[in-house]
Design a protein around this motif. Structure first.
Motif, PDB file in Angstrom:
ATOM      1  N   THR A  22    -105.328 -24.155 -32.934  1.00 52.84           N
ATOM      2  CA  THR A  22    -106.236 -24.544 -31.852  1.00 52.84           C
ATOM      3  C   THR A  22    -105.681 -24.103 -30.497  1.00 52.84           C
ATOM      4  OG1 THR A  22    -105.326 -26.788 -31.694  1.00 52.84           O
ATOM      5  CG2 THR A  22    -107.238 -26.487 -33.119  1.00 52.84           C
ATOM      6  N   ASP A  23    -104.356 -24.148 -30.355  1.00 48.51           N
ATOM      7  CA  ASP A  23    -103.740 -23.653 -29.114  1.00 48.51           C
ATOM      8  C   ASP A  23    -104.026 -22.162 -28.929  1.00 48.51           C
ATOM      9  OD1 ASP A  23    -102.705 -26.189 -28.675  1.00 48.51           O
ATOM     10  OD2 ASP A  23    -100.653 -25.653 -29.265  1.00 48.51           O
ATOM     11  N   THR A  26    -107.646 -21.616 -27.964  1.00 44.16           N
ATOM     12  CA  THR A  26    -107.817 -21.978 -26.550  1.00 44.16           C
ATOM     13  C   THR A  26    -107.254 -20.888 -25.643  1.00 44.16           C
ATOM     14  OG1 THR A  26    -107.733 -24.322 -27.108  1.00 44.16           O
ATOM     15  CG2 THR A  26    -107.269 -23.737 -24.814  1.00 44.16           C
ATOM     16  N   ARG A  27    -106.096 -20.342 -26.015  1.00 45.28           N
ATOM     17  CA  ARG A  27    -105.492 -19.259 -25.226  1.00 45.28           C
ATOM     18  C   ARG A  27    -106.400 -18.031 -25.200  1.00 45.28           C
ATOM     19  NH1 ARG A  27    -101.553 -14.843 -25.618  1.00 45.28           N
ATOM     20  NH2 ARG A  27    -101.624 -14.891 -27.880  1.00 45.28           N
ATOM     21  N   GLN A  30    -109.173 -18.553 -22.845  1.00 42.22           N
ATOM     22  CA  GLN A  30    -108.761 -18.471 -21.447  1.00 42.22           C
ATOM     23  C   GLN A  30    -108.460 -17.041 -21.008  1.00 42.22           C
ATOM     24  OE1 GLN A  30    -105.471 -21.218 -21.585  1.00 42.22           O
ATOM     25  NE2 GLN A  30    -106.771 -22.997 -21.238  1.00 42.22           N
ATOM     26  N   ALA A 105    -116.631 -21.187 -26.137  1.00 38.81           N
ATOM     27  CA  ALA A 105    -116.022 -22.435 -25.656  1.00 38.81           C
ATOM     28  C   ALA A 105    -116.443 -23.625 -26.516  1.00 38.81           C
ATOM     29  CB  ALA A 105    -116.385 -22.679 -24.193  1.00 38.81           C
ATOM     30  N   VAL A 108    -114.732 -23.342 -29.995  1.00 35.39           N
ATOM     31  CA  VAL A 108    -113.296 -23.677 -29.932  1.00 35.39           C
ATOM     32  C   VAL A 108    -113.139 -25.194 -29.873  1.00 35.39           C
ATOM     33  CG1 VAL A 108    -111.216 -23.569 -28.481  1.00 35.39           C
ATOM     34  CG2 VAL A 108    -112.517 -21.479 -28.959  1.00 35.39           C
ATOM     35  N   GLU A 109    -113.959 -25.840 -29.065  1.00 42.70           N
ATOM     36  CA  GLU A 109    -113.921 -27.304 -28.954  1.00 42.70           C
ATOM     37  C   GLU A 109    -114.249 -27.968 -30.299  1.00 42.70           C
ATOM     38  OE1 GLU A 109    -116.791 -30.516 -26.807  1.00 42.70           O
ATOM     39  OE2 GLU A 109    -116.056 -28.885 -25.527  1.00 42.70           O
ATOM     40  N   ALA A 112    -111.342 -27.515 -32.713  1.00 43.05           N
ATOM     41  CA  ALA A 112    -110.255 -28.448 -32.382  1.00 43.05           C
ATOM     42  C   ALA A 112    -110.580 -29.856 -32.887  1.00 43.05           C
ATOM     43  CB  ALA A 112    -110.002 -28.454 -30.873  1.00 43.05           C
TER      44      ALA A 112
END
Length: 162
Positions: A22-23, A26-27, A30, A105, A108-109, A112
C-alpha cells in the motif's frame, strides 16, 4: 540494452508485508508512473482487492472445480509466485479483471482498506482457488507477492530516494 528489451524489463519488487504494497501504491500515486503493462495503478489496485477480498468473503463456487489440482499447484506454482520474478501471462479470470477508466486515488484508497480488513481478520480464510487452505501467514505472503508482481509493471516517475 535495446529499447524493446528495456520496455520489457520490469522492476524487481519485493515487499515484507501488504502494508509495504500500500505504501508503494501511494508513492506511485504521488510521483506518477509509467506503465509497462496493460493496467493502470487504479486497475492494479482494483484487481488486487478483487482477489484479496474473497479470502474473507469466499471465492465463487466454480473456482473449486479444479480443487484436485491444488497439491500440484502448491508444489509447482506457489514457489514461483513467491519469487521476485513471478510468471507473466497467466490469464486473469473475468470476475477478477478490473474495468477501464478507474480513478487511481480512489482505487489506492480501497486497496489500502482491503489490506487493513485482511490483516485484521481473525476468522477463518476461504481456501485459495489454486493452493487450497493456507495458514494465515502463507496466505498473506501470497497476497503480498501478488501485489509485488503487479506493481512491478509500474515505474515511478521519480526514483525512490530511500
Amino acid at each position: 540494452m535495446n529499447k524493446a528489451a528495456e520496455m520489457n524489463e520490469l522492476r524487481k519488487l519485493q515487499f515484507d508485508d501488504l502494508e509495504d504494497a500500500t505504501d508503494e501504491a501511494t508513492r506511485l500515486l504521488q510521483t506518477g508512473y509509467q506503465a509497462k503493462g496493460r493496467w493502470t495503478l487504479g486497475q492494479i489496485c482494483r484487481h488486487l482487492r478483487l482477489v484479496q477480498d474473497p479470502s474473507i468473503d469466499g471465492y465463487p463456487w466454480w473456482m473449486s472445480a479444479f480443487a484436485f489440482l491444488r497439491p500440484v499447484m502448491r508444489r509447482t506454482l506457489l514457489p514461483k509466485i513467491l519469487t521476485t520474478d513471478s510468471p507473466r501471462g497467466i490469464p486473469t479470470s473475468p470476475p477478477f479483471q478490473p474495468g477501464a477508466d478507474l480513478d487511481d486515488a480512489l482505487e489506492v484508497e480501497r486497496f489500502a482498506a482491503s489490506v487493513v480488513r485482511l490483516k485484521n481478520h481473525n476468522g477463518p480464510f476461504a481456501p485459495h482457488p489454486a493452493f487450497g487452505k493456507l495458514e494465515r501467514e502463507r496466505l498473506l505472503q501470497v497476497h503480498t507477492a501478488h501485489a509485488a508482481h503487479h506493481l512491478r509493471f509500474l515505474d515511478p516517475d521519480e526514483p525512490n530516494t530511500h
